[in-house]
Design an enzyme around this catalytic site. Structure first.
Site, PDB file in Angstrom:
ATOM      1  N   SER A   1       0.834  -1.203   0.000  1.00 48.32           N
ATOM      2  CA  SER A   1       0.000   0.000   0.000  1.00 48.32           C
ATOM      3  C   SER A   1       0.872   1.259   0.000  1.00 48.32           C
ATOM      4  O   SER A   1       0.462   2.305  -0.519  1.00 48.32           O
ATOM      5  CB  SER A   1      -0.945   0.008   1.205  1.00 48.32           C
ATOM      6  OG  SER A   1      -0.204  -0.031   2.410  1.00 48.32           O
TER       7      SER A   1
ATOM      8  N   ARG B   1      -9.594  -4.045 -17.804  1.00 47.61           N
ATOM      9  CA  ARG B   1      -9.989  -5.014 -16.770  1.00 47.61           C
ATOM     10  C   ARG B   1      -9.233  -4.785 -15.474  1.00 47.61           C
ATOM     11  O   ARG B   1      -9.611  -5.296 -14.428  1.00 47.61           O
ATOM     12  CB  ARG B   1      -9.770  -6.448 -17.258  1.00 47.61           C
ATOM     13  CG  ARG B   1     -10.596  -6.851 -18.458  1.00 47.61           C
ATOM     14  CD  ARG B   1     -12.086  -6.725 -18.196  1.00 47.61           C
ATOM     15  NE  ARG B   1     -12.486  -7.366 -16.965  1.00 47.61           N
ATOM     16  CZ  ARG B   1     -12.685  -8.673 -16.821  1.00 47.61           C
ATOM     17  NH1 ARG B   1     -12.561  -9.483 -17.844  1.00 47.61           N
ATOM     18  NH2 ARG B   1     -13.027  -9.187 -15.655  1.00 47.61           N
ATOM     19  N   HIS B   2      -8.144  -4.033 -15.551  1.00 43.61           N
ATOM     20  CA  HIS B   2      -7.367  -3.725 -14.336  1.00 43.61           C
ATOM     21  C   HIS B   2      -8.019  -2.528 -13.663  1.00 43.61           C
ATOM     22  O   HIS B   2      -7.826  -1.385 -14.053  1.00 43.61           O
ATOM     23  CB  HIS B   2      -5.903  -3.494 -14.704  1.00 43.61           C
ATOM     24  CG  HIS B   2      -5.269  -4.747 -15.216  1.00 43.61           C
ATOM     25  ND1 HIS B   2      -4.521  -5.572 -14.413  1.00 43.61           N
ATOM     26  CD2 HIS B   2      -5.342  -5.358 -16.423  1.00 43.61           C
ATOM     27  CE1 HIS B   2      -4.149  -6.629 -15.105  1.00 43.61           C
ATOM     28  NE2 HIS B   2      -4.625  -6.522 -16.332  1.00 43.61           N
ATOM     29  N   ARG B   3      -8.833  -2.822 -12.644  1.00 46.47           N
ATOM     30  CA  ARG B   3      -9.767  -1.826 -12.114  1.00 46.47           C
ATOM     31  C   ARG B   3      -9.201  -0.974 -11.011  1.00 46.47           C
ATOM     32  O   ARG B   3      -9.691   0.102 -10.732  1.00 46.47           O
ATOM     33  CB  ARG B   3     -10.998  -2.569 -11.536  1.00 46.47           C
ATOM     34  CG  ARG B   3     -11.698  -3.448 -12.510  1.00 46.47           C
ATOM     35  CD  ARG B   3     -12.409  -4.597 -11.795  1.00 46.47           C
ATOM     36  NE  ARG B   3     -11.454  -5.586 -11.303  1.00 46.47           N
ATOM     37  CZ  ARG B   3     -11.761  -6.610 -10.535  1.00 46.47           C
ATOM     38  NH1 ARG B   3     -13.006  -6.791 -10.167  1.00 46.47           N
ATOM     39  NH2 ARG B   3     -10.839  -7.463 -10.137  1.00 46.47           N
TER      40      ARG B   3
ATOM     41  N   GLN C   1     -14.842   6.016 -30.337  1.00 43.78           N
ATOM     42  CA  GLN C   1     -15.271   5.724 -31.713  1.00 43.78           C
ATOM     43  C   GLN C   1     -16.660   6.291 -31.983  1.00 43.78           C
ATOM     44  O   GLN C   1     -17.186   6.134 -33.076  1.00 43.78           O
ATOM     45  CB  GLN C   1     -15.252   4.208 -31.957  1.00 43.78           C
ATOM     46  CG  GLN C   1     -13.841   3.649 -32.000  1.00 43.78           C
ATOM     47  CD  GLN C   1     -13.819   2.168 -32.317  1.00 43.78           C
ATOM     48  OE1 GLN C   1     -14.759   1.429 -31.989  1.00 43.78           O
ATOM     49  NE2 GLN C   1     -12.749   1.720 -32.945  1.00 43.78           N
TER      50      GLN C   1
ATOM     51  N   ARG D   1       1.760   0.500  -7.254  1.00 39.43           N
ATOM     52  CA  ARG D   1       1.263  -0.828  -6.882  1.00 39.43           C
ATOM     53  C   ARG D   1       0.455  -1.440  -8.032  1.00 39.43           C
ATOM     54  O   ARG D   1       0.624  -2.609  -8.373  1.00 39.43           O
ATOM     55  CB  ARG D   1       0.391  -0.732  -5.632  1.00 39.43           C
ATOM     56  CG  ARG D   1      -0.070  -2.075  -5.149  1.00 39.43           C
ATOM     57  CD  ARG D   1      -1.034  -1.966  -3.981  1.00 39.43           C
ATOM     58  NE  ARG D   1      -1.129  -3.211  -3.256  1.00 39.43           N
ATOM     59  CZ  ARG D   1      -1.847  -3.383  -2.171  1.00 39.43           C
ATOM     60  NH1 ARG D   1      -2.530  -2.371  -1.673  1.00 39.43           N
ATOM     61  NH2 ARG D   1      -1.890  -4.556  -1.582  1.00 39.43           N
TER      62      ARG D   1
ATOM     63  N   ARG E   1       0.344  -9.327 -16.788  1.00 38.02           N
ATOM     64  CA  ARG E   1       0.324  -9.219 -18.252  1.00 38.02           C
ATOM     65  C   ARG E   1       1.689  -9.389 -18.894  1.00 38.02           C
ATOM     66  O   ARG E   1       1.786  -9.841 -20.029  1.00 38.02           O
ATOM     67  CB  ARG E   1      -0.269  -7.868 -18.661  1.00 38.02           C
ATOM     68  CG  ARG E   1      -1.693  -7.639 -18.172  1.00 38.02           C
ATOM     69  CD  ARG E   1      -2.652  -8.666 -18.729  1.00 38.02           C
ATOM     70  NE  ARG E   1      -4.037  -8.367 -18.347  1.00 38.02           N
ATOM     71  CZ  ARG E   1      -5.084  -8.982 -18.865  1.00 38.02           C
ATOM     72  NH1 ARG E   1      -4.945  -9.938 -19.753  1.00 38.02           N
ATOM     73  NH2 ARG E   1      -6.304  -8.657 -18.458  1.00 38.02           N
TER      74      ARG E   1
HETATM   75  C1  FAD Z   1      -4.077 -15.073 -19.179  1.00 40.11           C
HETATM   76  C2  FAD Z   1      -5.309 -14.299 -18.821  1.00 40.11           C
HETATM   77  C3  FAD Z   1      -6.523 -14.695 -19.279  1.00 40.11           C
HETATM   78  C4  FAD Z   1      -7.684 -13.994 -18.959  1.00 40.11           C
HETATM   79  N1  FAD Z   1      -8.869 -14.410 -19.447  1.00 40.11           N
HETATM   80  C5  FAD Z   1     -10.003 -13.753 -19.141  1.00 40.11           C
HETATM   81  C6  FAD Z   1     -11.255 -14.176 -19.648  1.00 40.11           C
HETATM   82  O1  FAD Z   1     -11.359 -15.128 -20.383  1.00 40.11           O
HETATM   83  N2  FAD Z   1     -12.360 -13.466 -19.302  1.00 40.11           N
HETATM   84  C7  FAD Z   1     -12.288 -12.388 -18.460  1.00 40.11           C
HETATM   85  O2  FAD Z   1     -13.317 -11.813 -18.146  1.00 40.11           O
HETATM   86  N3  FAD Z   1     -11.108 -11.951 -17.969  1.00 40.11           N
HETATM   87  C8  FAD Z   1      -9.969 -12.604 -18.289  1.00 40.11           C
HETATM   88  N4  FAD Z   1      -8.755 -12.159 -17.806  1.00 40.11           N
HETATM   89  C9  FAD Z   1      -8.719 -10.960 -16.973  1.00 40.11           C
HETATM   90  C10 FAD Z   1      -8.536 -11.291 -15.481  1.00 40.11           C
HETATM   91  O3  FAD Z   1      -9.583 -12.122 -15.024  1.00 40.11           O
HETATM   92  C11 FAD Z   1      -8.497  -9.996 -14.640  1.00 40.11           C
HETATM   93  O4  FAD Z   1      -9.750  -9.348 -14.741  1.00 40.11           O
HETATM   94  C12 FAD Z   1      -7.431  -9.045 -15.062  1.00 40.11           C
HETATM   95  O5  FAD Z   1      -6.220  -9.720 -15.244  1.00 40.11           O
HETATM   96  C13 FAD Z   1      -7.261  -7.937 -14.013  1.00 40.11           C
HETATM   97  O6  FAD Z   1      -6.595  -8.507 -12.898  1.00 40.11           O
HETATM   98  P1  FAD Z   1      -6.870  -8.015 -11.439  1.00 40.11           P
HETATM   99  O7  FAD Z   1      -8.283  -8.301 -11.051  1.00 40.11           O
HETATM  100  O8  FAD Z   1      -5.777  -8.601 -10.573  1.00 40.11           O
HETATM  101  O9  FAD Z   1      -6.601  -6.437 -11.548  1.00 40.11           O
HETATM  102  P2  FAD Z   1      -7.335  -5.266 -10.787  1.00 40.11           P
HETATM  103  O10 FAD Z   1      -8.749  -5.178 -11.192  1.00 40.11           O
HETATM  104  O11 FAD Z   1      -6.494  -4.057 -11.016  1.00 40.11           O
HETATM  105  O12 FAD Z   1      -7.280  -5.675  -9.268  1.00 40.11           O
HETATM  106  C14 FAD Z   1      -6.047  -5.632  -8.551  1.00 40.11           C
HETATM  107  C15 FAD Z   1      -6.164  -6.489  -7.315  1.00 40.11           C
HETATM  108  O13 FAD Z   1      -7.095  -5.911  -6.428  1.00 40.11           O
HETATM  109  C16 FAD Z   1      -7.820  -6.931  -5.766  1.00 40.11           C
HETATM  110  N5  FAD Z   1      -9.243  -6.797  -6.127  1.00 40.11           N
HETATM  111  C17 FAD Z   1      -9.747  -6.154  -7.191  1.00 40.11           C
HETATM  112  N6  FAD Z   1     -11.084  -6.199  -7.188  1.00 40.11           N
HETATM  113  C18 FAD Z   1     -11.443  -6.902  -6.111  1.00 40.11           C
HETATM  114  C19 FAD Z   1     -12.673  -7.331  -5.592  1.00 40.11           C
HETATM  115  N7  FAD Z   1     -13.839  -7.038  -6.177  1.00 40.11           N
HETATM  116  N8  FAD Z   1     -12.672  -8.050  -4.471  1.00 40.11           N
HETATM  117  C20 FAD Z   1     -11.527  -8.377  -3.848  1.00 40.11           C
HETATM  118  N9  FAD Z   1     -10.300  -8.029  -4.296  1.00 40.11           N
HETATM  119  C21 FAD Z   1     -10.259  -7.298  -5.415  1.00 40.11           C
HETATM  120  C22 FAD Z   1      -7.236  -8.257  -6.213  1.00 40.11           C
HETATM  121  O14 FAD Z   1      -6.214  -8.650  -5.316  1.00 40.11           O
HETATM  122  C23 FAD Z   1      -6.652  -7.911  -7.546  1.00 40.11           C
HETATM  123  O15 FAD Z   1      -5.604  -8.790  -7.942  1.00 40.11           O
HETATM  124  C24 FAD Z   1      -7.599 -12.844 -18.133  1.00 40.11           C
HETATM  125  C25 FAD Z   1      -6.356 -12.433 -17.673  1.00 40.11           C
HETATM  126  C26 FAD Z   1      -5.215 -13.128 -18.001  1.00 40.11           C
HETATM  127  C27 FAD Z   1      -3.866 -12.659 -17.502  1.00 40.11           C
END
Ligand code: FAD
Length: 260
Positions: free
Chosen positions: A78, A102-104, A114, A199, A208
């Protein structure tokens, strides 16, 4: 190492207000043995982290590099959220951006629309391995150009139709472009403005940068890690760009094997 290198422009980075730091230290009757030649990002994380134990003036104080290495190794991540950068990113595809968003957590994105921006002049980025001059490239280019022609034809046809006659000019354009863009392929170039903390960047790079088959993400991650090692070497010291045993291309790897 990769055919199509994305471009990353670092447009904003942490900046310290030295007067305010001095005022804080004076008010708290502290002295801080700061390391020399440290980036503001690294200083800021140390400044923030040391408040936990008010450990600024210890005689045997760790250097900034050792301090941050310890923060990373102990999972005290943190502290790394204090350091934030903004980037302009070009030369990436809509496939890339779809995955990127997807990295939220700790990442903010603004992206080329677009709906507000017509894509007649857009670039298209061939996937890794589809090399100019090859038969596959010529086939790819033909398909992409056909898609672009269809997009332009759809813009014209929709504009000349009565479909959106009840909408304002702005909303009519939005409707036309929204419908026509369904013909555009994922390999169309997009541009993004991204603001992220250290972080979040580390989490992104680990996930990634190390996925062997995701070559666009990999090449972006390799470029991003190279940039971040210039920006804040101690925060990213445990992540390295190495050549993959599998395909000989660059990949991001953690030297500690930890996932975050
Ligand atoms: C090889 C690969 C294949 C994938 N295939 C798919 C697919 O087929 N379909 C698909 O939808 N996505 C897919 N993804 C996306 C994946 O599921 C993640 O959404 C994406 O990698 C973002 O990762 P993250 O949630 O760690 O990141 P962030 O959203 O940035 O989150 C960072 C961290 O915060 C914590 N966190 C975030 N949100 C929450 C929460 N709600 N509750 C508790 N802790 C939380 C977790 O520790 C998380 O690791 C794929 C990813 C990879 C690398």
């Amino acid at each position: 190492m990769f055919d199509n290198a994305p471009e990353i422009y670092v447009v904003s980075r942490p900046a310290l207000d030295e007067e305010e730091i001095s005022r804080f230290l004076k008010d708290e009757a502290l002295s801080w043995n700061r390391s020399q030649r440290v980036s503001s990002a690294e200083d800021l994380c140390e400044l923030g982290g040391r408040v936990c134990y008010m450990s600024y003036g210890r005689e045997q104080q760790r250097s900034n590099t050792v301090y941050l290495k310890n923060i990373v190794a102990n999972g005290h991540h943190s502290v790394l959220e204090h350091a934030v950068w903004s980037f302009m990113i070009t030369g990436v595809t809509r496939s890339f951006s779809h995955q990127f968003v997807r990295h939220r957590i700790g990442i903010s994105v603004s992206q080329l629309s677009q709906q507000y921006h017509e894509e007649q002049g857009a670039q298209f980025i061939p996937p890794h391995g589809v090399r100019k001059g090859s038969d596959l490239y010529e086939h790819w280019r033909g398909q992409v150009e056909a898609a672009k022609d269809s997009y332009i034809a759809a813009l014209d046809a929709l504009d000349n139709s009565n479909l959106y006659k009840d909408l304002s000019e702005k909303e009519k354009n939005r409707a036309i472009r929204s419908a026509a863009r369904s013909l555009l392929p994922n390999c169309i170039e997009t541009k993004m403005a991204v603001t992220a903390n250290a972080r979040a960047l580390r989490n992104f790079l680990m996930i990634r940068g190390g996925t062997p088959g995701d070559l666009e993400m990999r090449s972006f991650s390799v470029r991003l890690l190279t940039v971040m090692k210039e920006e804040a070497p101690s925060i990213f010291a445990d992540l390295e760009v190495v050549l993959s045993d599998e395909d000989g291309l660059e990949i991001v790897q953690s030297i500690t094997g930890r996932a975050k």
